[in-house]
Design an enzyme around this catalytic site. Structure first.
Site, PDB file in Angstrom:
ATOM      1  N   VAL A  26       0.840  -1.204   0.000  1.00 31.18           N
ATOM      2  CA  VAL A  26       0.000   0.000   0.000  1.00 31.18           C
ATOM      3  C   VAL A  26       0.871   1.248   0.000  1.00 31.18           C
ATOM      4  O   VAL A  26       0.663   2.185  -0.778  1.00 31.18           O
ATOM      5  CB  VAL A  26      -0.959  -0.003   1.203  1.00 31.18           C
ATOM      6  CG1 VAL A  26      -1.717   1.329   1.280  1.00 31.18           C
ATOM      7  CG2 VAL A  26      -1.948  -1.155   1.101  1.00 31.18           C
ATOM      8  N   PRO A 177       3.577   2.641 -36.602  1.00 29.16           N
ATOM      9  CA  PRO A 177       3.753   1.846 -37.820  1.00 29.16           C
ATOM     10  C   PRO A 177       2.513   1.699 -38.686  1.00 29.16           C
ATOM     11  O   PRO A 177       2.604   1.154 -39.788  1.00 29.16           O
ATOM     12  CB  PRO A 177       4.192   0.489 -37.279  1.00 29.16           C
ATOM     13  CG  PRO A 177       3.549   0.405 -35.929  1.00 29.16           C
ATOM     14  CD  PRO A 177       3.601   1.809 -35.384  1.00 29.16           C
ATOM     15  N   ASP A 200       1.006  12.081 -43.635  1.00 28.99           N
ATOM     16  CA  ASP A 200       1.759  11.233 -44.551  1.00 28.99           C
ATOM     17  C   ASP A 200       0.932  10.046 -44.998  1.00 28.99           C
ATOM     18  O   ASP A 200      -0.007   9.630 -44.301  1.00 28.99           O
ATOM     19  CB  ASP A 200       3.022  10.690 -43.848  1.00 28.99           C
ATOM     20  CG  ASP A 200       4.211  11.622 -44.007  1.00 28.99           C
ATOM     21  OD1 ASP A 200       4.108  12.588 -44.782  1.00 28.99           O
ATOM     22  OD2 ASP A 200       5.227  11.389 -43.346  1.00 28.99           O
ATOM     23  N   LYS A 222       0.279  13.940 -51.721  1.00 27.21           N
ATOM     24  CA  LYS A 222      -0.227  14.415 -53.009  1.00 27.21           C
ATOM     25  C   LYS A 222       0.212  15.837 -53.340  1.00 27.21           C
ATOM     26  O   LYS A 222      -0.271  16.421 -54.300  1.00 27.21           O
ATOM     27  CB  LYS A 222      -1.759  14.334 -53.026  1.00 27.21           C
ATOM     28  CG  LYS A 222      -2.279  12.904 -52.968  1.00 27.21           C
ATOM     29  CD  LYS A 222      -3.791  12.854 -53.031  1.00 27.21           C
ATOM     30  CE  LYS A 222      -4.277  11.403 -52.982  1.00 27.21           C
ATOM     31  NZ  LYS A 222      -5.755  11.311 -53.011  1.00 27.21           N
ATOM     32  N   GLY A 253       4.376   8.777 -40.263  1.00 24.56           N
ATOM     33  CA  GLY A 253       4.464   7.367 -39.937  1.00 24.56           C
ATOM     34  C   GLY A 253       5.681   7.094 -39.072  1.00 24.56           C
ATOM     35  O   GLY A 253       6.697   7.788 -39.161  1.00 24.56           O
ATOM     36  N   GLY A 254       5.585   6.077 -38.214  1.00 20.12           N
ATOM     37  CA  GLY A 254       6.724   5.707 -37.377  1.00 20.12           C
ATOM     38  C   GLY A 254       7.115   6.809 -36.424  1.00 20.12           C
ATOM     39  O   GLY A 254       6.277   7.392 -35.738  1.00 20.12           O
ATOM     40  N   ASP A 255       8.408   7.122 -36.379  1.00 26.39           N
ATOM     41  CA  ASP A 255       8.948   8.200 -35.553  1.00 26.39           C
ATOM     42  C   ASP A 255       9.393   9.336 -36.467  1.00 26.39           C
ATOM     43  O   ASP A 255       9.958   9.081 -37.534  1.00 26.39           O
ATOM     44  CB  ASP A 255      10.131   7.690 -34.735  1.00 26.39           C
ATOM     45  CG  ASP A 255      10.707   8.762 -33.836  1.00 26.39           C
ATOM     46  OD1 ASP A 255      10.283   8.847 -32.676  1.00 26.39           O
ATOM     47  OD2 ASP A 255      11.575   9.531 -34.310  1.00 26.39           O
TER      48      ASP A 255
END
Length: 418
Positions: A26, A177, A200, A222, A253-255
């Site tokens: 606790v 990812p 992205d 685009k 995306g990703g890092d």
């Protein structure tokens, strides 16, 4: 007393004495919050868990190594009673009552003068949940409510759009990812607060459907004029919208800093005088192999892993990768953006000593519903990619770790415990 609900209040304990009786589980759970509140914590207990002892050793709390004695609550503002001695707990509770010290009892909530709520935090807000006696003060119930409220604050679902916390500037958010559940809590909250999202192609696109209709979404994939101009156009869009006082999220995306051109964008923003927040993301270089059952390191198999970009062929003058040196390494090699160059990469590695039988796995669309894994060797991977029609995005893993796990047969060799 039991018929009346508790009165909720926030205690400002900085510099004020708090006495904790008992050094068990606790105390281990409650002490960090008391320390963070700046309390002068005095622990009284003949023993303590290793974590509690470490707090005392670090000087975060003071520890009197003996059982409770009358007078221990003198000068206390708040007390937590959590010993295994019921009689001692009762005596301490009586002392707290006599000295008007608010007291929590871990063994008997009805005998306490204070209850500890289930608490959580989200960007400067503390959520504290107490249930009434009619609900039985079930800690699982209060914890579930707390979790739901905190999650709602973090992902923005509990904040009305016109009451959103708007922070002008740009956040470079690593979306992970591909699986929308793998974005960080902070990244998701910033996304919910955004006025403009520049996304992205490889970011967690499913999250865009959750944005309110007033949020402007710009598809970075685009933007015209080719790759170089595309990056320049992205930088300009970030600066333009931020200068309008909008909260802008660059969803990557990703890092952001793992082959994500995040630093180029951060530098452009700094030159324009735009505030920029970087939110790291889960890199596909580790998460995608893991999702496919491949550990990038494994005891007795691989003690290191190297992540390289494969978008430039080994014989290209623009390549910054020392492929001959990589061929001599014994660990795992993870190649990103290398599907169309894997034949040349494999030949180069074999030409410089990497055995042709080295296992290779290609994980396409990792962590998404379309994920698939294709196995090969260095000698066969070029033909396998063509035969199996492997397409980007795919993470390529080269090394013996490919054969570790349910789909493999490699066994870890015994390793020293030193």
């Amino acid at each position: 007393m039991a018929e009346h609900p508790a009165y909720p209040v926030g205690l400002r304990l900085a510099g004020r004495r708090v006495v904790v009786l008992g050094g068990g589980q606790v105390a281990q759970r409650r002490l960090p919050a008391l320390i963070a509140a700046g309390a002068d914590v005095r622990l009284v207990s003949p023993s303590a868990t290793p974590s509690v002892e470490a707090m005392a050793d670090a000087g975060e709390i003071s520890w009197t190594r003996r059982p409770y004695e009358d007078g221990d609550l003198a000068d206390a503002w708040y007390a937590l009673i959590a010993t295994g001695d019921v009689e001692a707990n009762a005596r301490a509770s009586a002392e707290a009552e006599a000295h008007r010290v608010w007291c929590v009892r871990a063994d008997d909530a009805d005998a306490a003068t204070a209850w500890t709520p289930a608490t959580g935090h989200s960007e400067g807000v503390t959520v504290a949940v107490l249930t009434t006696r009619a609900q039985g003060r079930d800690p699982r119930h209060t914890a579930a409510i707390r979790d739901a409220v905190v999650e709602g604050l973090r992902d923005g679902t509990l904040v009305a759009p016109h009451h959103r916390t708007r922070t002008p500037g740009v956040a470079l958010v690593g979306g992970g990812p591909g699986d929308p559940d793998l974005i960080t809590v902070r990244g998701r909250r910033l996304l919910a607060e955004a006025d403009v999202v520049i996304a992205d192609r490889l970011g967690p696109r499913d999250l865009l459907a959750e944005l309110p209709p007033h949020v402007e979404v710009i598809d970075a994939a685009k933007i015209p004029y080719g790759r170089y101009m595309a990056q320049e156009a992205i930088n300009n869009a970030l600066i333009e919208h931020a200068k309008q006082g909008k909260s802008v999220v660059r969803l990557k995306g990703g890092d952001p800093f793992v082959f994500g051109r995040g630093m180029e964008e951060a530098q452009a923003l700094a030159e324009a005088g735009i505030a920029c927040t970087v939110v790291p993301g889960i890199s596909s270089s580790i998460s995608v192999p893991g999702a496919a059952g491949i550990p990038v390191t494994h005891r007795g198999v691989a003690h290191e892993f190297t992540v390289v970009s494969g978008h430039v062929a080994p014989d290209d003058a623009r390549s910054l990768v020392d492929w001959p040196a990589l061929a001599k390494l014994r660990g795992t090699l993870v190649v990103l953006m290398g599907v169309d160059k894997i034949g040349a990469i494999a030949r180069t590695l074999m030409d410089h000593g990497r055995p042709g039988g080295t296992p290779v796995a290609l994980v396409q669309e990792g962590t998404t519903a379309a994920q698939r894994r294709v196995d090969a060797t260095l000698a066969t991977v070029a033909d396998t990619v063509r035969a199996e029609d492997v397409r980007p995005p795919a993470v390529i893993v080269i090394g013996d770790v490919v054969e570790v796990g349910p789909r493999g047969s490699a066994q870890a060799a015994p390793e020293s415990s030193e």
